[in-house]
Design an enzyme around this catalytic site. Sequence first.
Site, PDB file in Angstrom:
ATOM      1  N   SER A 246       0.789  -1.239   0.000  1.00 22.66           N
ATOM      2  CA  SER A 246       0.000   0.000   0.000  1.00 22.66           C
ATOM      3  C   SER A 246       0.818   1.284   0.000  1.00 22.66           C
ATOM      4  O   SER A 246       0.228   2.368  -0.094  1.00 22.66           O
ATOM      5  CB  SER A 246      -0.953   0.005   1.200  1.00 22.66           C
ATOM      6  OG  SER A 246      -2.066  -0.833   0.943  1.00 22.66           O
ATOM      7  N   LYS A 249       0.115   3.773  -2.766  1.00 22.41           N
ATOM      8  CA  LYS A 249      -0.863   4.872  -2.691  1.00 22.41           C
ATOM      9  C   LYS A 249      -0.190   6.241  -2.627  1.00 22.41           C
ATOM     10  O   LYS A 249      -0.811   7.253  -2.975  1.00 22.41           O
ATOM     11  CB  LYS A 249      -1.782   4.664  -1.482  1.00 22.41           C
ATOM     12  CG  LYS A 249      -2.669   3.419  -1.572  1.00 22.41           C
ATOM     13  CD  LYS A 249      -3.570   3.292  -0.351  1.00 22.41           C
ATOM     14  CE  LYS A 249      -4.523   2.114  -0.466  1.00 22.41           C
ATOM     15  NZ  LYS A 249      -3.873   0.802  -0.305  1.00 22.41           N
ATOM     16  N   SER A 437      -5.724   3.766   4.390  1.00 24.19           N
ATOM     17  CA  SER A 437      -5.262   2.866   3.335  1.00 24.19           C
ATOM     18  C   SER A 437      -6.447   2.282   2.578  1.00 24.19           C
ATOM     19  O   SER A 437      -6.617   1.055   2.461  1.00 24.19           O
ATOM     20  CB  SER A 437      -4.387   1.741   3.919  1.00 24.19           C
ATOM     21  OG  SER A 437      -3.567   1.186   2.920  1.00 24.19           O
TER      22      SER A 437
END
Length: 600
Positions: A246, A249, A437
């Site tokens: 993640s 991102k 997230s």
Amino acid sequence: MPDRRDDRRARGDEPEGPGRDSAGRDPSADWWADERRRRRAERAEDAEDGQDDRDGQDQQGDRWRDRESTPAAPFHPATGGTGTGDAGAGDPGTDSSGTGHSGTGHSGTGRSLIETGIPGPSRRLTGVGVAILVVCALVVAGITAVATGAVHLGGPGTGTAQSPGSGRTSSSSPSATSTPTRAAARAVLPPPGRTLPTAAGLAAALKSALGVPELAKQPTSVAIRDVTTGRLLYGKDPTTGFIPASTTKLLTSTAALGLLGPDHRFTTKVVRGAKPGQIVLVGGGDPSLATAAAQSRIVDPAHSFRDAPTVDGLAARTAKALRAAGTTSVSVAVDDSLFPAPQINPRWEAQYVPTGVVARVSALWVDENKLSWPSQLPRAKDPAVAAGDAFAAALSKNGITVTGGPAHGKAPAKAATVASVQSPPLSDLVEHVLLVSDNDGAEILARQVAVAAGKPANFAGAAAAVKAELTRLGVAGADTISLYDGSGLSRHNRISANVLSEVLVVASRSQNPKLRPLLGGLPIAGFTGSLARRFGGSDGVGLVRAKTGTLSGVSSLAGLATTRDGATLAFAVMSDKATKYDAHGAIDNLAAELATCGCR
């Protein structure tokens, strides 16, 4: 007994000011004659009561002492006659010596002119006059003391009077010692040349943190940069691409902010359809569009989009506009063509969508395609139709009859807009996506980057657009990454620690203010978002802000830490083959070490 003049003042019978009556006129001789007679009568009455303290010139000093607590009468110049005199050297009510001096040319009583009515230019000094005399006397005494050396000005003894020749502090001083000199304040931050950690200092400080089995016995990549200069201060295999999870991102959000700007909003609208009586609900790729029912179930606002628009609000606006146009019955079509197929990434694990890890990507959905928000399951198989159903139900509640069920359709070009709602600003969307997230929101943002860049708004187009925007922003090494989605769920993604730290440096530069929401969205260690339950008990709590990345066997962390000496560092730590040890805790400890060391 009290002086009768006090009673007259209380009644307002005393003259308003020297030589003036209440109307501002000069008092006449007749008035003064009457005043003298009245005063004599009062004095005679006082004598009868045994209270007359004016027994002659030899008793004058005693009289002044007895009357220290009695307010003196206002002073007025007398009129008529000649003669000079003084009732004393100071105001009788405030004479500090208690001794009065009689004047000459008077009847020898020592009384004030207004009491006797005897004319003359002199009058008693007021309390203000006495104060002026006292101050003058003190000034003269002070000048004399300085001139003779009794008091020294400046130097080490400043603030303390010294007795001449005694070498001791005067008893009038409140303290037996001189006022201490305040030490120079310690600088909050060291001089610029001392703030930056060194490569050797970082290596020494991180030796223990990197030496644990979780990082030493599994592939690990580290990059640490000075945010101000962008210079790489420490690296451990920093250029090798690792599975980022993640932390991807960060790249998606940076590209979205760079292309669209933090104030950009996405619009969901209703337009007139091609068929009579038809309206089309057109998706604008707003990840926050919700239902009022879901909004009412929000427990923790920090885990929801802030100020999200609702289809209920859009339906109310639509119904109002339709009624104004004389329309009470419509059919509803849904248009999600902004984002073309596929909705599911072929590079994702097969179980991700069925288990609710991520939703089908659509330009039109409500509640992030969760049918029982906030539960991740179940998810709608057709997000746009599910949004149409919610919109149609809200229209019915607002008095509009909906014929048939929502079906896919295409809005005519240049169709008239009936009503619309807008998303929160992109800055809020980015901060939410990073804080919790949010996989669903990140995939929508990646598609919006493709739309803004003029590329196909599918997975491939989004990845290409993100890489191109990062390159344009000056992120070194952006061309080396392998990117297949916007959320980081794909295990085929490869990003180096170098690139992650570069993204943070670029977002921190003063010439990129529109990227600042990226930094504001980073979770705070031990407090917010995906770091709320991490760093427990470590010195990094509250001192590290970073984006997490977690998949099975993958741990990464990229963010900012401020050292003990005030240097802000951008760091990235990655481990993607953790088959034996979970690296989360070890990575947290490494980041905490950065925040608490000088590393020089």
